[in-house]
Scaffold this active site. Structure first.
Site, PDB file in Angstrom:
ATOM      1  N   ASP A 177       0.059   5.009   1.217  1.00  0.00           N
ATOM      2  CA  ASP A 177      -0.056   5.943   2.332  1.00  0.00           C
ATOM      3  C   ASP A 177      -0.123   5.215   3.663  1.00  0.00           C
ATOM      4  O   ASP A 177      -0.890   4.276   3.838  1.00  0.00           O
ATOM      5  CB  ASP A 177      -1.270   6.847   2.142  1.00  0.00           C
ATOM      6  CG  ASP A 177      -1.135   7.700   0.885  1.00  0.00           C
ATOM      7  OD1 ASP A 177       0.002   8.067   0.547  1.00  0.00           O
ATOM      8  OD2 ASP A 177      -2.168   7.973   0.245  1.00  0.00           O
TER       9      ASP A 177
ATOM     10  N   ASP B 215       0.880  -1.154   0.000  1.00  0.00           N
ATOM     11  CA  ASP B 215       0.000   0.000   0.000  1.00  0.00           C
ATOM     12  C   ASP B 215       0.934   1.225   0.000  1.00  0.00           C
ATOM     13  O   ASP B 215       2.125   1.081   0.278  1.00  0.00           O
ATOM     14  CB  ASP B 215      -0.887  -0.033   1.255  1.00  0.00           C
ATOM     15  CG  ASP B 215      -1.754   1.197   1.403  1.00  0.00           C
ATOM     16  OD1 ASP B 215      -2.314   1.666   0.396  1.00  0.00           O
ATOM     17  OD2 ASP B 215      -1.870   1.701   2.540  1.00  0.00           O
TER      18      ASP B 215
END
Length: 184
Positions: A14, A12
């Protein structure tokens, strides 16, 4: 179980590679040095790096595809400065939770598997900081990994029963160091 033989780790963005928060311009990136060092270690070990990121801000008008491309160009540039390489970034621009690409749905991860020529993601880690990341990994047949950066510490506490069997590390670099040591 993590399988480094597939030569792929998915992340991922953020809260994992970048501090948590909504990013609409490249100068708002606050990249985590531990994550950049981890990506560099993977690159040096010949392991490909892919990113799967929900970017519903596009649907809401907070940023557009061109701005997102500039953000990802900066991410790639800084990763290179650390000695790492990001092979591919995919995103979901939809804010609709039913969209097949939007996490917790597995679409982005499965797209990465196809791109990298893998029949499945069994043994491939997907590293995130949120419950939707864990759910997407499970739905895609990848190994869910929670890092305690970004929202990870809160996620680990809030969902501890659901995450009981999920691998968890303080940060990306610690996870990568552990996997590479185990694979040696």
């Amino acid at each position: 179980m993590i399988n480094m033989d597939k030569k792929l780790v998915l992340f991922d963005r953020d809260g994992v590679l970048n501090e948590a928060g909504r990013i609409t311009r490249p100068e708002e990136l606050r990249l985590l040095s531990n994550a950049l060092r981890g990506i560099a270690r993977l690159t040096q070990a010949g392991i490909r790096v892919g990113i799967c990121t929900n970017q519903g801000g596009i649907a809401h008008g907070a940023l557009d595809e061109a701005a997102l491309a500039r953000i990802h160009d900066k991410l790639r540039l800084v990763a290179r400065e650390f000695g790492g390489h990001i092979d591919r970034i995919v995103h979901c621009a939809s804010a609709d939770s039913d969209h097949p690409l939007r996490k917790p749905n597995p679409g982005m991860l499965l797209d990465q598997a196809r791109h990298f020529g893998l029949a499945d993601l069994n043994g491939v880690p997907f590293v995130g900081d949120n419950l939707v990341d864990v759910q997407a990994a499970q739905a895609a047949g990848a190994v869910p990994v929670l890092v305690r950066t970004g929202h990870g510490k809160n996620t680990a506490h809030k969902h501890r029963a659901a995450l009981r069997d999920v691998l968890s590390y303080p940060n990306v670099e610690t996870a990568v160091n552990h996997w590479l040591k185990e694979a040696a």
